[in-house]
Write an enzyme that holds these catalytic residues in place. Structure first.
Site, PDB file in Angstrom:
ATOM      1  N   CYS A  74       0.836  -1.212   0.000  1.00  0.00           N
ATOM      2  CA  CYS A  74       0.000   0.000   0.000  1.00  0.00           C
ATOM      3  C   CYS A  74       0.865   1.254   0.000  1.00  0.00           C
ATOM      4  O   CYS A  74       0.555   2.246  -0.668  1.00  0.00           O
ATOM      5  CB  CYS A  74      -0.900   0.033   1.235  1.00  0.00           C
ATOM      6  SG  CYS A  74      -2.073  -1.320   1.319  1.00  0.00           S
TER       7      CYS A  74
HETATM    8  C1  BEZ Z   1       0.599  -4.573   1.816  1.00  0.00           C
HETATM    9  O1  BEZ Z   1       0.081  -3.503   1.476  1.00  0.00           O
HETATM   10  O2  BEZ Z   1       1.785  -4.737   1.774  1.00  0.00           O
HETATM   11  C2  BEZ Z   1      -0.277  -5.698   2.271  1.00  0.00           C
HETATM   12  C3  BEZ Z   1      -1.479  -5.438   2.907  1.00  0.00           C
HETATM   13  C4  BEZ Z   1      -2.251  -6.484   3.344  1.00  0.00           C
HETATM   14  C5  BEZ Z   1      -1.829  -7.790   3.116  1.00  0.00           C
HETATM   15  C6  BEZ Z   1      -0.643  -8.039   2.440  1.00  0.00           C
HETATM   16  C7  BEZ Z   1       0.131  -6.982   2.000  1.00  0.00           C
END
Ligand code: BEZ
Length: 211
Positions: free
Chosen positions: A45
């Protein structure tokens, strides 16, 4: 039932990192790109929000407002934005909705319980000036999205909203377009004075009008 192309994007009022917004009013006559994030302070994210911040001027050029949502509170968003700016060398310059009660996520069907009961998946909605949904995408939490592809699709959506054209596989600004199958040859010749190249009766190309 899930939202489909052509549906009116649900309106809502929500707190964001740029103040309280009424979604439809905030969109005004602009196009919108509305995307969800599973959670704050997560690696994928973080890179995605940085990527959108860096191409915000490209959205602006196209008259598109970007807005993100995740189910974390405003304090958390504000702290995370500092990290995004620091680690991605950007300035997050679009609102992030604080959707702790999942009002927005539920209205847009962004929670897919068989993938994750609480966090949102990575949804994208492109919304037209008529507030109708023009594109939906759903990615899993583990895969970051390609926002240059979203820009490419917006170019196609904006072009085909104006002209009786479609765009072929991997099309980019300035490349030849496809004449809509519903247009007879004589009408196509008038509509597209740059010329129509007929490969098959159903496969006709024309240069992009006003690239
Ligand atoms: C991420 O944004 O890295 C992420 C968020 C939730 C689950 C896996 C990865």
């Amino acid at each position: 039932m899930s939202l489909r192309l052509g549906d009116v994007a649900p309106d809502f009022t929500a707190n964001t990192t740029q103040g309280c917004i009424k979604f439809h009013e905030w969109l005004g006559n602009s196009w919108g790109v509305f995307f969800s994030h599973p959670a704050d302070f997560t690696p994928v994210c973080t890179t995605e929000l940085g990527a959108v911040a860096k191409i915000k001027s490209e959205f602006d050029k196209r008259g598109v407002k970007a807005i993100a949502v995740s189910v974390d509170p405003l304090d958390s968003h504000n702290g995370w934005v500092k990290d995004i700016n620091e680690t991605q060398s950007c300035a997050v310059n679009f609102p992030i909705i604080a959707d702790e009660n999942r009002q927005v996520a539920n209205a847009y069907g962004m929670i897919h319980p068989n993938a994750d009961n609480t966090a949102t998946v990575r949804s994208v909605f492109v919304i037209g000036p008529d507030k109708k949904i023009k594109l939906t995408l759903t990615y899993p939490a583990s895969t970051g999205r390609n926002f240059l592809e979203i820009l490419r699709v917006i170019d196609s959506l904006q072009l085909t909203a104006k002209h009786k054209l479609a765009t072929p596989s991997d099309w980019k600004q300035g490349e030849d377009c496809v004449v809509s199958p519903s247009i007879p040859d004589d009408e196509a010749a008038k509509l597209f004075p740059k010329g129509v190249r007929k490969v098959k009766p159903y496969l006709r190309y024309t240069p992009q009008p006003n690239p």
